[in-house]
Design a protein around this motif. Sequence first.
Motif, mmCIF file in Angstrom:
data_model
loop_
_atom_site.group_PDB
_atom_site.id
_atom_site.type_symbol
_atom_site.label_atom_id
_atom_site.label_comp_id
_atom_site.label_asym_id
_atom_site.label_seq_id
_atom_site.Cartn_x
_atom_site.Cartn_y
_atom_site.Cartn_z
ATOM 1 N N ASN A 276 20.561 -27.334 4.914
ATOM 2 C CA ASN A 276 20.439 -28.659 5.133
ATOM 3 C C ASN A 276 20.347 -28.900 6.812
ATOM 4 N N ARG A 277 19.093 -29.189 7.205
ATOM 5 C CA ARG A 277 18.841 -29.036 8.340
ATOM 6 C C ARG A 277 19.300 -30.299 9.304
ATOM 7 N N LYS A 278 19.534 -31.578 8.413
ATOM 8 C CA LYS A 278 19.959 -32.466 9.045
ATOM 9 C C LYS A 278 21.552 -32.279 9.378
ATOM 10 N N ALA A 279 21.871 -31.783 8.367
ATOM 11 C CA ALA A 279 23.483 -31.570 8.796
ATOM 12 C C ALA A 279 23.690 -30.481 9.701
ATOM 13 N N VAL A 280 22.818 -29.446 10.047
ATOM 14 C CA VAL A 280 22.880 -28.697 11.317
ATOM 15 C C VAL A 280 22.555 -29.307 12.393
ATOM 16 N N GLN A 281 21.731 -30.498 12.248
ATOM 17 C CA GLN A 281 21.550 -31.284 13.723
ATOM 18 C C GLN A 281 22.524 -32.193 14.022
ATOM 19 N N ALA A 282 23.236 -32.797 12.711
ATOM 20 C CA ALA A 282 24.523 -33.450 13.188
ATOM 21 C C ALA A 282 25.574 -32.688 13.830
ATOM 22 N N PHE A 283 25.940 -31.397 13.185
ATOM 23 C CA PHE A 283 26.876 -30.290 14.039
ATOM 24 C C PHE A 283 26.314 -30.462 15.581
ATOM 25 N N LEU A 284 25.165 -29.778 15.786
ATOM 26 C CA LEU A 284 24.671 -29.815 17.087
ATOM 27 C C LEU A 284 24.959 -30.726 17.935
ATOM 28 N N THR A 285 24.660 -32.020 17.430
ATOM 29 C CA THR A 285 24.925 -33.258 18.162
ATOM 30 C C THR A 285 26.348 -33.625 18.444
ATOM 31 N N GLY A 286 27.215 -33.241 17.407
ATOM 32 C CA GLY A 286 28.704 -33.457 17.763
ATOM 33 C C GLY A 286 29.332 -32.660 18.420
ATOM 34 N N TYR A 287 28.955 -31.197 18.653
ATOM 35 C CA TYR A 287 29.153 -30.305 19.588
ATOM 36 C C TYR A 287 28.894 -30.618 20.794
ATOM 37 N N ASN A 288 27.631 -30.925 21.121
ATOM 38 C CA ASN A 288 27.129 -31.481 22.535
ATOM 39 C C ASN A 288 27.686 -32.740 23.126
ATOM 40 N N ASN A 289 28.597 -33.354 22.062
ATOM 41 C CA ASN A 289 29.239 -34.673 22.594
ATOM 42 C C ASN A 289 30.643 -34.128 23.567
ATOM 43 N N THR A 290 30.891 -32.979 23.349
ATOM 44 C CA THR A 290 32.181 -32.500 23.810
ATOM 45 C C THR A 290 31.916 -31.068 24.449
ATOM 46 N N ASN A 291 31.063 -30.574 24.293
ATOM 47 C CA ASN A 291 30.512 -28.927 24.803
ATOM 48 C C ASN A 291 29.337 -28.955 24.990
ATOM 49 N N GLU A 292 28.876 -27.546 25.028
ATOM 50 C CA GLU A 292 27.465 -27.390 25.220
ATOM 51 C C GLU A 292 26.925 -26.410 24.208
ATOM 52 N N LEU A 293 25.770 -26.780 23.632
ATOM 53 C CA LEU A 293 25.182 -25.838 22.485
ATOM 54 C C LEU A 293 23.795 -26.016 22.228
ATOM 55 N N SER A 294 22.920 -25.021 22.460
ATOM 56 C CA SER A 294 21.347 -25.141 22.563
ATOM 57 C C SER A 294 21.274 -24.679 21.154
ATOM 58 N N VAL A 295 19.978 -24.787 20.783
ATOM 59 C CA VAL A 295 19.526 -24.659 19.614
ATOM 60 C C VAL A 295 19.407 -23.150 19.492
ATOM 61 N N GLU A 296 18.939 -22.369 20.500
ATOM 62 C CA GLU A 296 18.793 -21.098 20.460
ATOM 63 C C GLU A 296 20.127 -20.468 20.236
ATOM 64 N N ARG A 297 21.081 -20.915 20.686
ATOM 65 C CA ARG A 297 22.438 -20.181 20.794
ATOM 66 C C ARG A 297 23.140 -20.460 19.112
ATOM 67 N N LEU A 298 22.878 -21.659 18.684
ATOM 68 C CA LEU A 298 23.015 -22.015 17.217
ATOM 69 C C LEU A 298 22.472 -20.943 16.359
ATOM 70 N N VAL A 299 21.219 -20.487 16.527
ATOM 71 C CA VAL A 299 20.439 -19.600 15.715
ATOM 72 C C VAL A 299 20.965 -18.304 15.904
ATOM 73 N N MET A 300 21.220 -17.844 16.921
ATOM 74 C CA MET A 300 22.037 -16.505 17.261
ATOM 75 C C MET A 300 23.323 -16.572 16.846
ATOM 76 N N SER A 301 24.110 -17.636 16.794
ATOM 77 C CA SER A 301 25.384 -17.604 15.816
ATOM 78 C C SER A 301 25.144 -17.276 14.355
ATOM 79 N N LEU A 302 24.222 -17.810 13.804
ATOM 80 C CA LEU A 302 24.132 -17.548 12.447
ATOM 81 C C LEU A 302 23.685 -16.112 12.204
ATOM 82 N N ARG A 303 22.993 -15.595 13.169
ATOM 83 C CA ARG A 303 22.654 -14.172 13.078
ATOM 84 C C ARG A 303 23.737 -12.882 13.453
ATOM 85 N N LEU A 304 24.724 -13.494 14.081
ATOM 86 C CA LEU A 304 25.955 -12.789 14.478
ATOM 87 C C LEU A 304 26.832 -12.887 13.228
ATOM 88 N N VAL A 305 27.033 -13.903 12.713
ATOM 89 C CA VAL A 305 27.906 -14.037 11.444
ATOM 90 C C VAL A 305 27.260 -13.044 10.111
#
Length: 356
Positions: A276-305
């Motif tokens: 659900n890409r809209k949900a992923v975008q919502a998480f990214l938006t929320g995280y960036n409200n209090t911290n920093e998270l790029s799309v590239e780092r988010l993708v890397m996070s999924l690969r790390l898991v």
Amino acid sequence: MKRFGQNGKSSSNTEKEVIVVETGITNESLWTSLKEEVETRFGFEVEKYTPIKRGWLNQKWKIETNQGVYLIKQYNRERIKLYDLQTIQSALQTQNRLFSKGLACPELLSYKGDLLQKSAEGELFTVMRFMEGRLIAPGHVSNEQIQSLGEEVGKLHNLLNDGTLSAKSETLFKLPSIEERVEYWQTELNKCDEQGLDQIRSLMDFQKTATLTFNIEQFENLTPGWCHRDLWVDNLLFSENHITAILDFDRMNYDYLEMDIGRLIISTCLQNNTLNRKAVQAFLTGYNNTNELSVERLVMSLRLVWYMESTWWIDVIPHEGEPPKRFQQEMVWLAGHLEQLENMMNWKKEEVTFMF
């Protein structure tokens, strides 16, 4: 996510029963003992109690008292052997510090300066304020809930790494080389051949193929730091639109922050083999409200898991229960979409279903 032991294997129901028998403790006698301890130490009068049937081996009870509603968590004697008590005590102290800073997590009660209690019978337990909220099934978190979750996790990572806890020289998870991981899968494939395990063999062969083409150099940009290390839907409580509590800090340690991010994304945003890409975008938006998270780092996070957890859940020894089935599904899905993740994060396109 319950991943205990050096090899990350969860216990079967049979093993759970053996552990209870070996300790010689019944749920009823354990409850009676802990009720007396809690009433004596904290001056409670327990008016009503409700067993909470979730988690692995540890026992939990919601208690309604003359001083409010609390939760008792007992640490199973066999499972606790897999942990370092000092690490757990540090995690509990950190949890209370996070609570004092406004993070949505339970406050633990202290007795004689200790958050981790020990009963006269030798049972280890904690008492914390009961957090209201409901569990959400994997993949069913709403966009509003997941944006709120992103904000809270961004805050969590900030607070954990504000300098109160000293950085360690190395992370808990040591990244195996591609050669080591391929060798592991080949060893497991040989076991499947010997035992005639065709179904799990096909999944393992798929993992090996994905590993052979994987570029591990991207992990040079991972972010070491203090993190929760057990962030998935079973450790989250929600109201209709917001996160109300992050639970279970026992596994907190110095590792890669991307573990928390990737585990949350795959747990909350994958439904019916569709991300659900809209949900992923919502998480990214929320995280960036209090911290920093790029799309590239988010993708890397999924690969790390995937790189970390695939060997836990795709195994010749079958795991019982629904969560391991879900985790295995996640690992298979990730292995099949490692190279497509960047394209999936193109928010301008309409959502596309990617099937394995």
